[in-house]
Structure formats: C-alpha cells, structure tokens
Design a protein around this motif. Structure first.
Motif, PDB file in Angstrom:
ATOM      1  N   LEU A   1      10.726   1.217  -0.018  1.00  0.00           N
ATOM      2  CA  LEU A   1      10.739   0.134   0.979  1.00  0.00           C
ATOM      3  C   LEU A   1       9.715  -0.940   0.643  1.00  0.00           C
ATOM      4  O   LEU A   1       8.980  -1.409   1.494  1.00  0.00           O
ATOM      5  N   GLY A   2       9.684  -1.362  -0.589  1.00  0.00           N
ATOM      6  CA  GLY A   2       8.773  -2.429  -0.987  1.00  0.00           C
ATOM      7  C   GLY A   2       7.610  -1.917  -1.815  1.00  0.00           C
ATOM      8  O   GLY A   2       7.118  -0.803  -1.619  1.00  0.00           O
ATOM      9  N   GLU A   3       7.152  -2.768  -2.729  1.00  0.00           N
ATOM     10  CA  GLU A   3       6.024  -2.448  -3.609  1.00  0.00           C
ATOM     11  C   GLU A   3       4.818  -3.285  -3.204  1.00  0.00           C
ATOM     12  O   GLU A   3       4.908  -4.512  -3.110  1.00  0.00           O
ATOM     13  N   VAL A   4       3.690  -2.625  -2.943  1.00  0.00           N
ATOM     14  CA  VAL A   4       2.464  -3.329  -2.560  1.00  0.00           C
ATOM     15  C   VAL A   4       1.869  -3.981  -3.792  1.00  0.00           C
ATOM     16  O   VAL A   4       1.507  -3.302  -4.758  1.00  0.00           O
ATOM     17  N   ILE A   5       1.729  -5.334  -3.779  1.00  0.00           N
ATOM     18  CA  ILE A   5       1.173  -6.040  -4.936  1.00  0.00           C
ATOM     19  C   ILE A   5      -0.240  -6.551  -4.676  1.00  0.00           C
ATOM     20  O   ILE A   5      -0.946  -6.935  -5.604  1.00  0.00           O
ATOM     21  N   ASP A   6      -0.662  -6.559  -3.423  1.00  0.00           N
ATOM     22  CA  ASP A   6      -2.034  -6.932  -3.072  1.00  0.00           C
ATOM     23  C   ASP A   6      -2.284  -6.494  -1.635  1.00  0.00           C
ATOM     24  O   ASP A   6      -1.349  -6.139  -0.903  1.00  0.00           O
ATOM     25  N   GLU A   7      -3.545  -6.512  -1.229  1.00  0.00           N
ATOM     26  CA  GLU A   7      -3.914  -6.149   0.136  1.00  0.00           C
ATOM     27  C   GLU A   7      -4.969  -7.131   0.634  1.00  0.00           C
ATOM     28  O   GLU A   7      -5.867  -7.512  -0.119  1.00  0.00           O
ATOM     29  N   VAL A   8      -4.848  -7.530   1.892  1.00  0.00           N
ATOM     30  CA  VAL A   8      -5.885  -8.351   2.519  1.00  0.00           C
ATOM     31  C   VAL A   8      -6.801  -7.392   3.272  1.00  0.00           C
ATOM     32  O   VAL A   8      -6.456  -6.863   4.330  1.00  0.00           O
ATOM     33  N   MET A   9      -7.987  -7.159   2.702  1.00  0.00           N
ATOM     34  CA  MET A   9      -8.926  -6.202   3.283  1.00  0.00           C
ATOM     35  C   MET A   9      -9.589  -6.811   4.517  1.00  0.00           C
ATOM     36  O   MET A   9     -10.031  -7.962   4.498  1.00  0.00           O
ATOM     37  N   PRO A  10      -9.648  -6.072   5.619  1.00  0.00           N
ATOM     38  CA  PRO A  10     -10.052  -6.668   6.897  1.00  0.00           C
ATOM     39  C   PRO A  10     -11.520  -7.096   6.978  1.00  0.00           C
ATOM     40  O   PRO A  10     -12.410  -6.359   6.562  1.00  0.00           O
ATOM     41  N   TYR A  11     -11.732  -8.296   7.504  1.00  0.00           N
ATOM     42  CA  TYR A  11     -13.071  -8.739   7.913  1.00  0.00           C
ATOM     43  C   TYR A  11     -13.154  -8.708   9.440  1.00  0.00           C
ATOM     44  O   TYR A  11     -14.121  -8.213  10.023  1.00  0.00           O
ATOM     45  N   GLY A  12     -12.137  -9.254  10.086  1.00  0.00           N
ATOM     46  CA  GLY A  12     -12.133  -9.295  11.548  1.00  0.00           C
ATOM     47  C   GLY A  12     -10.832  -9.880  12.068  1.00  0.00           C
ATOM     48  O   GLY A  12      -9.975 -10.315  11.297  1.00  0.00           O
ATOM     49  N   CYS A  13     -10.692  -9.904  13.374  1.00  0.00           N
ATOM     50  CA  CYS A  13      -9.468 -10.460  13.957  1.00  0.00           C
ATOM     51  C   CYS A  13      -9.708 -10.888  15.398  1.00  0.00           C
ATOM     52  O   CYS A  13     -10.710 -10.525  16.018  1.00  0.00           O
ATOM     53  N   ILE A  14      -8.750 -11.657  15.912  1.00  0.00           N
ATOM     54  CA  ILE A  14      -8.750 -12.088  17.318  1.00  0.00           C
ATOM     55  C   ILE A  14      -7.427 -11.640  17.932  1.00  0.00           C
ATOM     56  O   ILE A  14      -6.366 -11.781  17.317  1.00  0.00           O
ATOM     57  N   MET A  15      -7.501 -11.075  19.150  1.00  0.00           N
ATOM     58  CA  MET A  15      -6.298 -10.725  19.902  1.00  0.00           C
ATOM     59  C   MET A  15      -6.491 -11.187  21.342  1.00  0.00           C
ATOM     60  O   MET A  15      -7.594 -11.574  21.746  1.00  0.00           O
ATOM     61  N   ALA A  16      -5.432 -11.144  22.106  1.00  0.00           N
ATOM     62  CA  ALA A  16      -5.509 -11.616  23.492  1.00  0.00           C
ATOM     63  C   ALA A  16      -6.472 -10.779  24.318  1.00  0.00           C
ATOM     64  O   ALA A  16      -7.224 -11.295  25.136  1.00  0.00           O
ATOM     65  N   GLY A  17      -6.429  -9.446  24.124  1.00  0.00           N
ATOM     66  CA  GLY A  17      -7.221  -8.558  24.973  1.00  0.00           C
ATOM     67  C   GLY A  17      -6.526  -8.328  26.302  1.00  0.00           C
ATOM     68  O   GLY A  17      -5.412  -8.810  26.552  1.00  0.00           O
ATOM     69  N   ASN A  46      -2.867  -2.178  11.179  1.00  0.00           N
ATOM     70  CA  ASN A  46      -3.649  -2.293  12.410  1.00  0.00           C
ATOM     71  C   ASN A  46      -4.921  -3.052  12.084  1.00  0.00           C
ATOM     72  O   ASN A  46      -5.177  -3.367  10.920  1.00  0.00           O
ATOM     73  N   MET A  47      -5.725  -3.365  13.086  1.00  0.00           N
ATOM     74  CA  MET A  47      -6.876  -4.251  12.872  1.00  0.00           C
ATOM     75  C   MET A  47      -7.920  -3.708  11.892  1.00  0.00           C
ATOM     76  O   MET A  47      -8.718  -4.477  11.357  1.00  0.00           O
ATOM     77  N   SER A  48      -7.922  -2.409  11.648  1.00  0.00           N
ATOM     78  CA  SER A  48      -8.913  -1.830  10.733  1.00  0.00           C
ATOM     79  C   SER A  48      -8.333  -1.533   9.352  1.00  0.00           C
ATOM     80  O   SER A  48      -9.030  -1.015   8.486  1.00  0.00           O
ATOM     81  N   GLU A  49      -7.069  -1.858   9.157  1.00  0.00           N
ATOM     82  CA  GLU A  49      -6.392  -1.591   7.891  1.00  0.00           C
ATOM     83  C   GLU A  49      -6.005  -2.908   7.216  1.00  0.00           C
ATOM     84  O   GLU A  49      -5.890  -3.946   7.872  1.00  0.00           O
ATOM     85  N   PRO A  50      -5.752  -2.862   5.896  1.00  0.00           N
ATOM     86  CA  PRO A  50      -5.351  -4.093   5.211  1.00  0.00           C
ATOM     87  C   PRO A  50      -3.967  -4.580   5.637  1.00  0.00           C
ATOM     88  O   PRO A  50      -3.124  -3.786   6.075  1.00  0.00           O
ATOM     89  N   VAL A  51      -3.761  -5.876   5.505  1.00  0.00           N
ATOM     90  CA  VAL A  51      -2.411  -6.427   5.583  1.00  0.00           C
ATOM     91  C   VAL A  51      -1.815  -6.291   4.185  1.00  0.00           C
ATOM     92  O   VAL A  51      -2.404  -6.759   3.206  1.00  0.00           O
TER      93      VAL A  51
END
Length: 465
Positions: free
Chosen positions: A430-446, A345-350
């Motif tokens: 179901l997959g091994e996490v090898i890195d995370e993109v820590m959130p800075y911000g995002c854009i959505m339609a709203g 989600n927008m507040s969690e890492p990818v």
C-alpha cells in the motif's frame, strides 16, 4: 349520453404510477382531452415507472488490507468487515477495499473510514461524507527554524467552529466565485458566504497544522490537514437529498446512507461539477495559509504537494469513493505535483509515499492511523489530570491547542499503533515510504466546546444556584 371522464391522482396511483410533479399536468391533459383506452395508454407510457433496482443477491467481493493484532483490533476489524459486506450489496457497487487504518463510521452498511468503494455510473454522497475533499498539503520551507514556522503559522491559521471575522478574511478569488455562481448546487448566497468566511480555516476534530523536518534532507516542512468546511458540508446535504429522491424511486431497498445520484442524469452531471469546484476551493483553503506564512517571513517556498483522501475519483464509467483513503494512482489526481502524504499522529512522522495500483489496493493507500475505539470510549479510558496526560504523551514536542483547551481524544493514544499501520502498508503493498517529516510540533483546535458560550452560560447558572 357518455359519462365525462374525471381521472384523479388516486386513479393513476391505483394504476401503478408514482406520484410526482408530472401528475398534476397529466391529470389536466387527460380530463381536458377525455383520453381513454388506447389513447390514454399511449399518453401515459412515458410515465410508467422503471422497475425497481434490486440489491445484489450476495455481497460483491472486496479486498481486506487489514488484520487484527490484538483483541481490541479484532472487534474493530470485525465491525468494519461486516459493515462492508452489507454495503457491498448496493446495486451500483462493483469492487471495494479496506485499508489498515479502517474503523467503523456509522451503522452496518456505512462505508468505514479507510474504505474504498467502486461503483458504476453512480455518485454516492454518503460515501464521500460531509467532509468532502478532506486533504493534506505540504510546503517545504528549506532550512528555516521549525519554531519560526510554527509560530508564524499560529498567527495565520484558524481553528474551531465558524469562519473568520470580516476583517481577517482572505481574498476570495474571482474565478472561484464565478464557478460557485455558475453551479446550481453552489450558487446560493449562504453557500457563497460560507466559502468566503471559511477560506483559511481548518475546523476541529482531527484536523491539524504540523511542522517537522525531512528525515532525508533536514528541510523544515509544514503540513496542513482539513477539508472543505462549511461549503462542503452544505453540498453534502444537498447531494444526500437528491440521492434520497432517486433512491425512493429506483431502489428503495438500498440503505439511505448508500443512496446515489445516477451520473447520466442532469443532477449527476451538475453534482460532479460541484464536487470539482469544492475540490479547487479546498486546495485554495490550504494554499492561503501556507502562502501567508511564506509572505510574512519573506521566504521562498522550496516545494509543495497535496492530495485529498476523502473524495470521489472518476475513471471512465467507474467512480472510486474513498472515505479516508489516499490515492496512489496518478489517474485520480489531475493536478498531481509530487508524492502523497500519510499522517499518523502528532508524535509520529508524516509519511511521504509513492506507490502503484494493484488488484488489492485499487490504487489507494491508508490516510492515517485510524482509531480502534470511539472518542467517547477513549476519553473514559483516560481519567485523570488532562494536563499531565498531555505532557506525558507529547514529551519533546511543541503541541498547541488553538482553543487553549486540551483535547484528550486527539493525543497519540487515541489512535491505532503507528508501527502496525506501517507494517501492514508494507505487507499489503500500500505504498512505499520515500521520506518522513519528523515531528517538531503541531496546532489543533483542542476542546473548543469546553468553553462554548452555551456551556459557560450553564455553568454560571449553576453557580448562582
């Protein structure tokens, strides 16, 4: 004197034949040549309808890679399992699985979000849904300030309904245009017009443009999430109509949402080709946005990879329908460029993941966090000041809505607990996490519908009264 034979369509239907385009020509031939007896039987033999394909007597077993951890989740998981049990009676089905982010997507028997269904020699349009090739792409921009990337991306992306104005459209590649024009399902002008204007657009709902930093390297990364937009939706509509025609003829007991196109037919071959062209268009749809950001800033792209999580994948005569499930197995991705991406989600890492195929995962992982309740239910549960709720849930993040209207149903609380999904990914392999993109911000339609023209018109009418 012998009576003249005058066969009608009703006569043929009474004899057990199904109505179709063939019937008019057959009636003319029979009557012209006065066929009867053995000659009539021999002529009609090719038109004898094949026996109807029955549903499986009981549901085919499927892997359950999810467990409920509270009362709300119990209801969700129960509905998902029941829907899968109904679906797994479909005649073409040979295997299936559900992921930790699974949630219902329609009436019982509809493939859930987070579902994988394997069929033999059959493509089920309803199992890839209208958002064909919904996917994610990551570009590594190195040590560039994440705010710079987000600001530039905001200038170059497009959210909301419809496509870009003519003056703001990206160039439609010649090879893609030729591919559209060469495919029966894609060559009509409305389809091509949508493909032109929707290139470089991201739609609405849960689609996003996310910027963050790699936990491992500190590099700034941009991730986009969207599908095939108007072209995909149009192909889906055409596919469902073709599948329904086959369903009525060969398996009327199959649920309409699970109708299929036999792969060994001309329609099946051409539809499969159309899916691959839509896949290429969708990948290009991501690329033009990422490339525009790099070009405007005059910076080099460090790395890039992508994967779809809403598609049909072929392995021999088996078709893996993934409705919101991320492919782990390289055989499903002919152009694999790196690890896979799972946003939460927008507040969690990818999450950046790798993984291997097992008996229970069938070569797939979750595609995100999923939902326990519908958008409507969530909206009702969040009564109060939208702005205050938004600020509380996005504290410390640069979150923007393209329409400038907050969409409560896309805030973190609308989704399943991210930690639960990650824990179950590990538990079920179901997959091994090898890195995370820590959130800075995002854009959505709203909530772009809040000020849609028809709503504004209605509000103005009320004011006048």
């Amino acid at each position: 004197m012998k009576n003249k034979i005058n066969i009608t369509g009703h006569d043929l239907i009474d004899m057990g034949f199904k109505s179709g385009k063939w019937m008019k020509e057959a009636i003319e031939h029979i009557n012209e040549h006065q066929l009867e007896g053995e000659a009539l039987t021999e002529y009609l033999a090719p038109f004898i309808p094949a026996p109807e394909i029955e549903l499986h007597a009981k549901s085919i077993d499927f892997s359950i890679n999810i467990k409920a951890e509270n009362e709300l989740e119990e209801d969700n998981v129960g509905k998902v399992i029941e829907s899968m049990k109904t679906l797994m009676k479909t005649p073409t089905v040979v295997d299936g699985a559900i992921m930790p982010d699974s949630c219902p997507a329609g009436p019982s028997g509809t493939i859930p979000v987070g579902g994988v269904v394997v069929t033999k020699n059959a493509i089920h349009p309803g199992m890839h849904s209208a958002d064909i090739c919904c996917s994610v792409m990551l570009t590594n921009f190195g040590k560039v300030d994440p705010k710079t990337i987000l600001d530039t991306a905001h200038e170059n992306t497009h959210f909301g309904p419809g496509g870009r104005d003519r003056h703001a459209q990206y160039r439609f590649p010649t090879e893609l245009l030729e591919a559209f024009e060469g495919n029966y399902f894609l060559k009509d002008q409305q389809m091509i017009s949508a493909a032109r204007s929707h290139l470089g657009t991201q739609g609405d709902g849960n689609h996003f443009l996310f910027v963050g930093k790699s936990k491992a390297t500190g590099d700034t990364m941009m991730v986009t999430h969207h599908g095939s937009r108007g072209p995909g939706a149009r192909l889906y509509d055409k596919g469902m109509k073709i599948a329904e025609r086959f369903r009525r003829d060969i398996s009327p007991k199959t649920l309409k949402q699970n109708a299929w196109i036999p792969f060994d037919t001309e329609e099946g071959q051409v539809y499969w080709e159309a899916l691959q062209i839509i896949r290429k268009w969708t990948k290009k749809n991501h690329e033009v946005i990422h490339n525009a950001v790099a070009a405007q800033l005059g910076i080099d792209i460090e790395d890039r990879y992508w994967n779809e999580h809403n598609f049909v994948f072929k392995d021999g005569d088996l078709f893996y329908h993934a409705k919101g499930a991320t492919p782990l197995d390289e055989k499903f991705m002919p152009d694999i460029t790196g690890p896979r991406l799972i946003p939460l989600n927008m507040s969690e890492p990818v999450l950046i993941v790798n993984g291997a195929t097992t008996k229970n995962n069938l070569g797939f992982a979750p595609h995100g966090a999923g939902r326990n309740i519908s958008r409507t239910q969530h909206r009702k549960s969040k009564e109060g000041d939208d702005y205050k709720i938004f600020k509380e849930e996005t504290k410390g993040l640069d979150v923007r809505f393209f329409s400038k209207e907050i969409d409560i149903t896309e805030l973190p609380s609308a989704y399943k607990n991210a930690a639960t999904v990650r824990n179950q990914m590990e538990e079920f392999g179901l997959g091994e996490v090898i890195d995370e993109v820590m959130p800075y911000g995002c854009i959505m339609a709203g909530d772009w519908q809040k000020n849609a023209p028809w709503r504004v018109k209605r509000r103005n009418k009320r004011k006048k009264k």
